[in-house]
Design a protein around this motif. Structure first.
Motif, PDB file in Angstrom:
ATOM      1  N   THR A 123      14.335  -4.038 -21.117  1.00 49.42           N
ATOM      2  CA  THR A 123      15.750  -4.588 -20.608  1.00 49.42           C
ATOM      3  C   THR A 123      15.467  -5.944 -19.640  1.00 49.42           C
ATOM      4  O   THR A 123      16.377  -6.204 -18.825  1.00 49.42           O
ATOM      5  N   ILE A 124      14.242  -6.799 -19.693  1.00 46.71           N
ATOM      6  CA  ILE A 124      14.229  -7.772 -19.012  1.00 46.71           C
ATOM      7  C   ILE A 124      14.837  -9.130 -19.640  1.00 46.71           C
ATOM      8  O   ILE A 124      15.121  -9.330 -20.713  1.00 46.71           O
ATOM      9  N   VAL A 125      15.606  -9.708 -18.717  1.00 53.09           N
ATOM     10  CA  VAL A 125      16.358 -11.121 -18.766  1.00 53.09           C
ATOM     11  C   VAL A 125      15.796 -12.041 -18.267  1.00 53.09           C
ATOM     12  O   VAL A 125      15.756 -11.916 -16.831  1.00 53.09           O
TER      13      VAL A 125
ATOM     14  N   LYS B 182      16.651 -10.282 -24.161  1.00 56.84           N
ATOM     15  CA  LYS B 182      17.270 -11.257 -23.267  1.00 56.84           C
ATOM     16  C   LYS B 182      18.057 -12.352 -24.194  1.00 56.84           C
ATOM     17  O   LYS B 182      19.068 -12.932 -23.760  1.00 56.84           O
ATOM     18  N   ALA B 183      17.725 -12.434 -25.299  1.00 59.51           N
ATOM     19  CA  ALA B 183      18.273 -13.504 -26.134  1.00 59.51           C
ATOM     20  C   ALA B 183      19.591 -12.958 -26.871  1.00 59.51           C
ATOM     21  O   ALA B 183      20.142 -13.938 -27.306  1.00 59.51           O
TER      22      ALA B 183
ATOM     23  N   SER C 207      21.508  -7.283 -13.319  1.00 56.75           N
ATOM     24  CA  SER C 207      20.950  -7.409 -12.034  1.00 56.75           C
ATOM     25  C   SER C 207      19.881  -8.436 -11.846  1.00 56.75           C
ATOM     26  O   SER C 207      18.943  -8.365 -12.471  1.00 56.75           O
ATOM     27  N   GLN C 208      20.347  -9.596 -11.069  1.00 48.95           N
ATOM     28  CA  GLN C 208      19.586 -10.380 -11.067  1.00 48.95           C
ATOM     29  C   GLN C 208      18.612 -10.498  -9.736  1.00 48.95           C
ATOM     30  O   GLN C 208      18.902 -11.127  -8.538  1.00 48.95           O
ATOM     31  N   ARG C 209      17.509  -9.761  -9.962  1.00 53.77           N
ATOM     32  CA  ARG C 209      16.677  -9.245  -9.008  1.00 53.77           C
ATOM     33  C   ARG C 209      15.317 -10.062  -8.971  1.00 53.77           C
ATOM     34  O   ARG C 209      14.379  -9.792  -8.152  1.00 53.77           O
ATOM     35  N   ALA C 210      15.118 -10.900  -9.904  1.00 52.30           N
ATOM     36  CA  ALA C 210      14.444 -11.893  -9.925  1.00 52.30           C
ATOM     37  C   ALA C 210      13.016 -11.577 -10.583  1.00 52.30           C
ATOM     38  O   ALA C 210      12.840 -10.313 -10.937  1.00 52.30           O
ATOM     39  N   HIS C 211      12.279 -12.477 -11.363  1.00 44.54           N
ATOM     40  CA  HIS C 211      11.349 -12.169 -12.475  1.00 44.54           C
ATOM     41  C   HIS C 211       9.981 -12.784 -11.708  1.00 44.54           C
ATOM     42  O   HIS C 211      10.053 -14.025 -11.385  1.00 44.54           O
ATOM     43  N   ILE C 212       9.003 -11.871 -11.562  1.00 43.40           N
ATOM     44  CA  ILE C 212       7.866 -12.496 -10.662  1.00 43.40           C
ATOM     45  C   ILE C 212       6.700 -12.370 -11.746  1.00 43.40           C
ATOM     46  O   ILE C 212       6.283 -11.623 -12.280  1.00 43.40           O
ATOM     47  N   THR C 213       6.265 -13.707 -12.023  1.00 44.11           N
ATOM     48  CA  THR C 213       5.008 -13.502 -12.689  1.00 44.11           C
ATOM     49  C   THR C 213       3.688 -13.856 -11.981  1.00 44.11           C
ATOM     50  O   THR C 213       3.717 -14.753 -11.230  1.00 44.11           O
ATOM     51  N   LEU C 214       2.841 -12.945 -11.800  1.00 39.45           N
ATOM     52  CA  LEU C 214       1.809 -12.945 -10.913  1.00 39.45           C
ATOM     53  C   LEU C 214       0.627 -14.221 -11.407  1.00 39.45           C
ATOM     54  O   LEU C 214       0.434 -14.294 -12.718  1.00 39.45           O
ATOM     55  N   LEU C 215      -0.003 -15.016 -10.464  1.00 41.92           N
ATOM     56  CA  LEU C 215      -0.859 -15.961 -10.908  1.00 41.92           C
ATOM     57  C   LEU C 215      -2.338 -15.509 -10.135  1.00 41.92           C
ATOM     58  O   LEU C 215      -2.118 -15.199  -9.125  1.00 41.92           O
TER      59      LEU C 215
ATOM     60  N   GLN D 160      11.591 -16.697 -11.072  1.00 43.33           N
ATOM     61  CA  GLN D 160      12.629 -17.001 -11.364  1.00 43.33           C
ATOM     62  C   GLN D 160      13.880 -16.328 -10.867  1.00 43.33           C
ATOM     63  O   GLN D 160      13.941 -15.056 -11.249  1.00 43.33           O
ATOM     64  N   PRO D 161      14.202 -16.648  -9.799  1.00 42.27           N
ATOM     65  CA  PRO D 161      15.069 -15.645  -9.072  1.00 42.27           C
ATOM     66  C   PRO D 161      16.504 -15.372  -9.728  1.00 42.27           C
ATOM     67  O   PRO D 161      16.991 -14.046  -9.633  1.00 42.27           O
ATOM     68  N   ARG D 162      17.144 -16.072 -10.648  1.00 43.43           N
ATOM     69  CA  ARG D 162      18.207 -15.523 -11.438  1.00 43.43           C
ATOM     70  C   ARG D 162      17.842 -14.656 -12.544  1.00 43.43           C
ATOM     71  O   ARG D 162      18.757 -13.911 -13.271  1.00 43.43           O
ATOM     72  N   ALA D 163      16.791 -14.331 -12.720  1.00 45.63           N
ATOM     73  CA  ALA D 163      16.226 -13.532 -13.861  1.00 45.63           C
ATOM     74  C   ALA D 163      16.295 -12.247 -13.304  1.00 45.63           C
ATOM     75  O   ALA D 163      16.747 -11.735 -12.211  1.00 45.63           O
ATOM     76  N   GLY D 164      16.395 -11.138 -14.248  1.00 44.78           N
ATOM     77  CA  GLY D 164      16.404  -9.552 -13.884  1.00 44.78           C
ATOM     78  C   GLY D 164      16.455  -8.997 -15.039  1.00 44.78           C
ATOM     79  O   GLY D 164      15.619  -8.872 -15.875  1.00 44.78           O
TER      80      GLY D 164
END
Lengths: 95, 421
Positions: free
Chosen positions: B78-80, B372-373, B114-122, B175-179
């Motif tokens: 369910t990731i957007v 998401k698409a 829910s736009q809870r942010a998507h965080i990609t670890l680096l 990406q803060p608008r993602a969720g």
């Protein structure tokens, strides 16, 4: 876990192997038309059912093998070396 | 159809909840449709909805072999997000995210976006450079993106393993608008919205053949009879190649692979965002559902398969990622796990295009990014079907892009479907 009967090592977990892909692909001559190359590199029949596919025994003998497997049930019907005669050739080299 | 609003909730609360209609009908097929869509998943249902809403085509059927939303619509995490970089993909996924932002209002159905942010670890300077390039591209093309340093990340996501010596966390691309969203609600919302406008959703009718005459498609043969249609559109991720062969073609630049995902028993609030870990062949993404379950997944099973069931080595891989990135969930028990079959395409990007048959349209190749698409997929696919020309945004998402040399390979992984995630 799928168990693959490697012709060189015997029956092993599929986690020892890397999946290659469609074993029926035949690459055309280097000067063949681009359409033939596009077909070989990109286009797949993507069979649901029994297909021939290559696997690489990466964490074993590192040989490439051809597996006849059902992509719906994962049942394996046959396994053979990808290169004909490789087994006897290697035996000769070891003597 | 009863609209969902506060007044109707109040009124039905006082009248024994007897005033609600069923959300969609179970109709018998009409004699002929303007458009037949094969596949009542998110993409097919969204396409039907926008055909009716945006293009005035209401004589539309969605034919489904099982029940609507019963395939990959219910087999995802369910990731957007819209953190894509390449031309075509960039605009497409941004359009999708903008549609998500208003989807609950649009459908009169709470999709719980829910736009809870998507965080990609680096984990390395090189990864940080690549992320900076990608997220700057996003910011310069109308989206949002941020780079977080370690201090900010620790403050926002305290429960990660910040002492991992093998893959030390250096920061994150965000990406803060993602969720995420509620997957069933998206299927049900689009189905109800399409049905309200007159679209027939024909469930339990498996397409067994695509009928052709004089180089055109005339309709689809199903397990419960023939259905006639002026245009036929395929949206059957996982089984695209089989439908393609029913239409008389041989090959697609697609292999079918299966992807597993997992949900744990419910926990108290632990993780506020979607967190993604990816280094080499290790891949892991996790979020917490509104019910409290930890929802997570990893890579495909690495070998071609049409089986909608997973295999144990990948379960072990995902579990190893989970305990190495979030050791605190090491003793949490799994509640369920599932597997869906994916169209893995040769460059990791999808197809929304016309086909060599004039009135047959293809929507396929979503790899594992189809959830998401789905709004933009329906948006652009319906536009293509209604107007018989691609919108410039999807003009590159054709089958002939490989031959022309215009592949859309976000990962740069080359022509091996299992490498595109």
């Amino acid at each position: 876990m799928i168990r693959i009967n490697c012709p060189f090592c015997g029956e092993r977990d599929h986690a020892e192997f890397n999946y290659g892909g469609d074993a029926t692909i035949e690459y055309p001559a280097l000067d063949a038309p681009v359409e033939d190359w596009v077909q070989a590199v990109y286009e797949r029949e993507n069979i649901r059912g029994v297909q021939f596919e290559t696997w690489h025994h990466q964490f074993g003998c590192r040989m490439w093998i051809v597996v006849e497997r059902d992509t719906m049930t994962h049942e394996i019907h046959s396994v053979r070396p990808a290169h004909e005669g490789i087994g006897s050739a290697l035996k000769g080299a070891g003597q | 159809m009863t609209r969902y609003n506060a007044w109707n909730v109040f009124k039905n609360g006082l009248t024994g909840q007897k005033g609600w209609d069923r959300a969609w009908r179970d109709p018998e097929p009409r004699s002929e449709y303007d458009v037949i869509i094969v596949g009542a998943g998110l993409h097919g249902l969204a396409t039907a909805y926008y055909l009716a809403k945006e293009h005035g085509l209401k004589n539309v059927a969605v034919v489904e072999k099982g029940w609507l939303g019963g395939g990959n619509a219910g087999r995802n995490t369910t990731i957007v997000r819209s953190n894509y970089m390449l031309p075509g993909n960039r605009q497409f996924y941004e359009k999708s995210l903008s549609l998500w932002e208003n989807l609950t209002n649009e459908l009169n159905y709470n999709v719980m976006f829910s736009q809870r942010a998507h965080i990609t670890l680096l984990h390395s300077p090189a990864a940080r450079d690549a992320a900076a390039r990608r997220y700057n591209t996003m910011r310069n093309t109308g989206s949002d993106g941020e780079l977080w340093d370690l201090a900010k990340l620790k403050k926002e996501v305290p429960h990660l393993n910040y002492n991992n010596s093998r893959f030390p966390i250096m920061g994150a691309a965000v990406q803060p608008r993602a969720g995420n969203a509620r997957h069933d609600a998206v299927a049900w919302g689009y189905a109800r919205g399409a049905d309200m406008q007159g679209v027939d959703i024909l469930q339990n009718r498996e397409v067994t053949a695509i009928k052709r005459e004089n180089g055109r498609v005339t309709g689809v043969e199903t397990s419960r009879g023939f259905i006639k249609g002026k245009k036929v559109a395929l949206a059957v991720a996982g089984n695209s190649s089989r439908l393609w062969q029913m239409a008389g073609f041989n090959t697609l630049p697609i292999e079918t692979h299966k992807l597993q995902a997992f949900v744990s028993e419910p926990l108290k609030p632990l993780l506020d965002q979607v967190v993604v870990f990816g280094v080499g062949h290790a891949h892991f993404y996790i979020s917490q559902s509104d019910k409290g379950g930890m929802v997570f997944g990893g890579d495909i099973d690495w070998y071609k398969s049409y089986a909608q069931r997973g295999n144990l080595p990948l379960v072990q891989d995902v579990a190893e990622c989970a305990v190495s990135m979030m050791p605190c969930i090491g003793r949490v028990r799994l509640l369920r796990h599932w597997s869906g079959v994916m169209d893995m395409s040769m460059d990791g990007s999808p197809f929304i295009c016309k086909t060599p048959i004039d009135n047959l349209y293809l929507n396929a190749g979503w790899n594992y990014g189809g959830f998401k698409a789905s709004p933009a997929s329906g948006w652009y696919f319906s536009d293509l079907i209604a107007n018989d020309r691609p919108d410039p945004v999807i003009a590159g998402h054709t089958l002939d892009r490989f031959q022309r040399g215009y592949i859309i390979d976000e990962r740069g992984a080359g022509p091996d479907p299992k490498l595109h995630g």
